[in-house]
Design a protein around this motif. Structure first.
Motif, PDB file in Angstrom:
ATOM      1  N   TYR A 103       0.826  -1.209   0.000  1.00 35.80           N
ATOM      2  CA  TYR A 103       0.000   0.000   0.000  1.00 35.80           C
ATOM      3  C   TYR A 103       0.861   1.260   0.000  1.00 35.80           C
ATOM      4  O   TYR A 103       0.537   2.238  -0.672  1.00 35.80           O
ATOM      5  N   ALA A 104       1.955   1.232   0.776  1.00 33.96           N
ATOM      6  CA  ALA A 104       2.825   2.405   0.822  1.00 33.96           C
ATOM      7  C   ALA A 104       3.495   2.633  -0.529  1.00 33.96           C
ATOM      8  O   ALA A 104       3.507   3.754  -1.063  1.00 33.96           O
TER       9      ALA A 104
ATOM     10  N   HIS B  48      -5.459  10.129   2.041  1.00 32.91           N
ATOM     11  CA  HIS B  48      -4.785   9.429   3.146  1.00 32.91           C
ATOM     12  C   HIS B  48      -5.124   7.936   3.159  1.00 32.91           C
ATOM     13  O   HIS B  48      -4.826   7.247   4.132  1.00 32.91           O
TER      14      HIS B  48
ATOM     15  N   GLY C  47      -3.821   5.461   1.475  1.00 31.63           N
ATOM     16  CA  GLY C  47      -2.606   4.642   1.584  1.00 31.63           C
ATOM     17  C   GLY C  47      -2.099   4.579   3.014  1.00 31.63           C
ATOM     18  O   GLY C  47      -1.647   3.529   3.475  1.00 31.63           O
ATOM     19  N   ASP C  48      -2.173   5.724   3.743  1.00 33.39           N
ATOM     20  CA  ASP C  48      -1.724   5.747   5.134  1.00 33.39           C
ATOM     21  C   ASP C  48      -2.616   4.863   6.011  1.00 33.39           C
ATOM     22  O   ASP C  48      -2.121   4.127   6.874  1.00 33.39           O
ATOM     23  N   LEU C  49      -3.928   4.937   5.798  1.00 37.31           N
ATOM     24  CA  LEU C  49      -4.854   4.127   6.590  1.00 37.31           C
ATOM     25  C   LEU C  49      -4.671   2.632   6.308  1.00 37.31           C
ATOM     26  O   LEU C  49      -4.646   1.808   7.230  1.00 37.31           O
TER      27      LEU C  49
ATOM     28  N   ALA D 282      -1.965   1.151   5.117  1.00 39.54           N
ATOM     29  CA  ALA D 282      -0.662   0.736   5.631  1.00 39.54           C
ATOM     30  C   ALA D 282      -0.703   0.575   7.144  1.00 39.54           C
ATOM     31  O   ALA D 282      -0.108  -0.350   7.705  1.00 39.54           O
ATOM     32  N   ALA D 283      -1.416   1.482   7.836  1.00 39.18           N
ATOM     33  CA  ALA D 283      -1.547   1.371   9.292  1.00 39.18           C
ATOM     34  C   ALA D 283      -2.262   0.080   9.676  1.00 39.18           C
ATOM     35  O   ALA D 283      -1.888  -0.602  10.635  1.00 39.18           O
TER      36      ALA D 283
ATOM     37  N   LEU E 201      -4.921  11.628  12.019  1.00 36.34           N
ATOM     38  CA  LEU E 201      -3.951  10.924  12.851  1.00 36.34           C
ATOM     39  C   LEU E 201      -4.643  10.000  13.851  1.00 36.34           C
ATOM     40  O   LEU E 201      -4.161   8.892  14.130  1.00 36.34           O
TER      41      LEU E 201
ATOM     42  N   ILE F 220      -5.874   6.976  11.898  1.00 35.02           N
ATOM     43  CA  ILE F 220      -4.763   6.073  11.586  1.00 35.02           C
ATOM     44  C   ILE F 220      -4.385   5.248  12.817  1.00 35.02           C
ATOM     45  O   ILE F 220      -4.163   4.030  12.725  1.00 35.02           O
TER      46      ILE F 220
END
Length: 407
Positions: A165-166, A256, A258-260, A262-263, A309, A312
């Motif tokens: 994902y990242a 966001h 990708g960030d979610l 990846a988390a 944040l 995430i």
């Protein structure tokens, strides 16, 4: 029996490094790693492509997990092939089909209907591939280290998803989705080569004739067992509903997502590492209920649309609860005869994947009429309810397992 033969020919292992010294396991593991990375990249690329072209939360969610609807068809028709006499040949053939499916997605200008159709072909055979791989896994490592091997593969799945994902989010800033599909095809091809070179054919297998009749006979026996039914319910439904929450990340926060994702993968990796490596089998079973609750409860925060944040962090913490799958899989394996391990594990995987598709469809449908945050909260609440109300049946399954062990 296959597992006994393997266990007697391979010394007990107590660490991941020792497991990887087993050439066949290392091959299965490396092939699985590459295939998982490719699947993550291609799924993210397809979801992004569909979101760009349609703007529909429902279609975006289904595009990321739609292949799972076809896995149940494979489980109902061909799953007995997973316990056939030539599992290596079967696995290599299925890897070839997967490569063709991913490569076809890279064709420029392909209509969305064709892309959705392509999802169903590898999806149909995915459960068979998983059953074959897990059946081989139960043979190439000793029974005493099976949980450790599954833990390593689960951790790797989480780790590859984090990287996928990242990296996918970065690649899609500079490349088109079709070019990302090309990269996924290269990873799938590498996984195919590794499996073909390292895994040997298992001559100790039974030579019964696989097919529709044998598949249905084993499936009927599986679902007639109350303990196995309860375990399958808990392996499928709560997990699938939370994956439905993840399928809405692109619609919920496009910049966001990708960030979610990846988390979520990082939390799953940490949970599997902790539960599979640091806890005993009994400790894992005692904590399975709490882990299943942990999987869903943090998502209830999405009802108030928290800051990015906070969202995430909630996703990271919640995803550690996916580790509840490991003790439930252990219990299911212990209730399963050696001769049908591959098929039963394939059915378990197919049901879990199918429920991920159902969860994505449910969450996407709700988001279509309300908001992604509302849909995420609703799916999480239902997951909590299923976990709570099914707990007595899981406890009963544990009792049956203990009595079977004493017998």
């Amino acid at each position: 029996m296959p597992s006994d033969t393997s266990a007697s020919s391979t010394p007990p292992t107590t660490s991941y490094r020792a497991l990887l010294r087993n050439r066949e396991f290392a091959g299965l593991y490396a092939g699985f790693t590459l295939t998982t990375a490719a699947s993550t990249l291609s799924g993210f690329a397809l979801g992004t492509l569909v979101d760009q072209q349609t703007g529909s939360p429902f279609l975006t969610a289904v595009s990321m997990y739609g292949a799972t609807f076809a896995t149940v068809l494979g489980a109902l028709t061909l799953m007995s092939v997973a316990d056939g006499s030539r599992p290596r040949r079967t696995l290599v053939a299925l890897e070839c089909l997967s490569l063709l499916g991913v490569a076809a997605q890279a064709v420029p200008g392909l209509p969305l209907t064709a892309r959705f159709g392509l999802l169903l072909v590898p999806g149909f055979f995915q459960s068979l591939g998983t059953g074959t791989r897990m059946g081989l896994l139960a043979e190439v490592v000793p029974t005493s280290t099976y949980a450790l091997a599954r833990s390593l593969m689960n951790i790797t799945s989480g780790g590859m998803a984090v990287l996928g994902y990242a990296i996918g989010a970065v690649l899609l800033r500079y490349l088109s989705p079709q070019e990302v599909f090309v990269a996924a095809s290269a990873l799938t091809g590498a996984g195919l080569i590794v499996v073909a070179v390292t895994v040997r054919e298992r001559s100790i297998r039974l030579t019964r004739r696989p097919g529709l009749r044998q598949t249905w006979t084993t499936n009927i026996a599986l679902f007639s067992h109350s303990g196995q039914r309860a375990l399958l319910l808990n392996l499928w439904v709560p997990n699938g509903l939370i994956v439905g929450c993840e399928a809405l990340f692109i619609s919920y926060a496009p910049h966001h997502a990708g960030d979610l994702l990846a988390a979520g993968s990082a939390g799953m990796l940490l949970g599997d590492l902790t539960v599979g490596r640091l806890l005993t089998a009994e400790q894992r079973r005692r904590r399975a209920f709490a882990l299943r609750l942990l999987l869903a409860v943090p998502y209830l925060l999405f009802a108030v649309h928290p800051p990015v944040l906070v969202a995430i962090a909630a996703v990271f913490v919640a995803s550690a609860g996916f580790a509840a799958t490991l003790p439930l899989q252990e219990q299911l394996l212990e209730l399963t005869p050696d001769s049908v391990r591959g098929q039963v594990q394939g059915v378990e995987s197919a049901g879990r994947m199918t429920w991920q598709g159902i969860g994505a469809a449910i969450a996407g449908g709700v988001a279509q009429h309300f908001t992604p945050g509302t849909a995420i909260t609703a799916a999480a609440a239902i997951s909590v309810a299923v976990t709570v109300f099914s707990r007595p049946f899981v406890i009963r399954a544990r009792t049956v397992q203990a009595e079977t062990g004493r017998a």
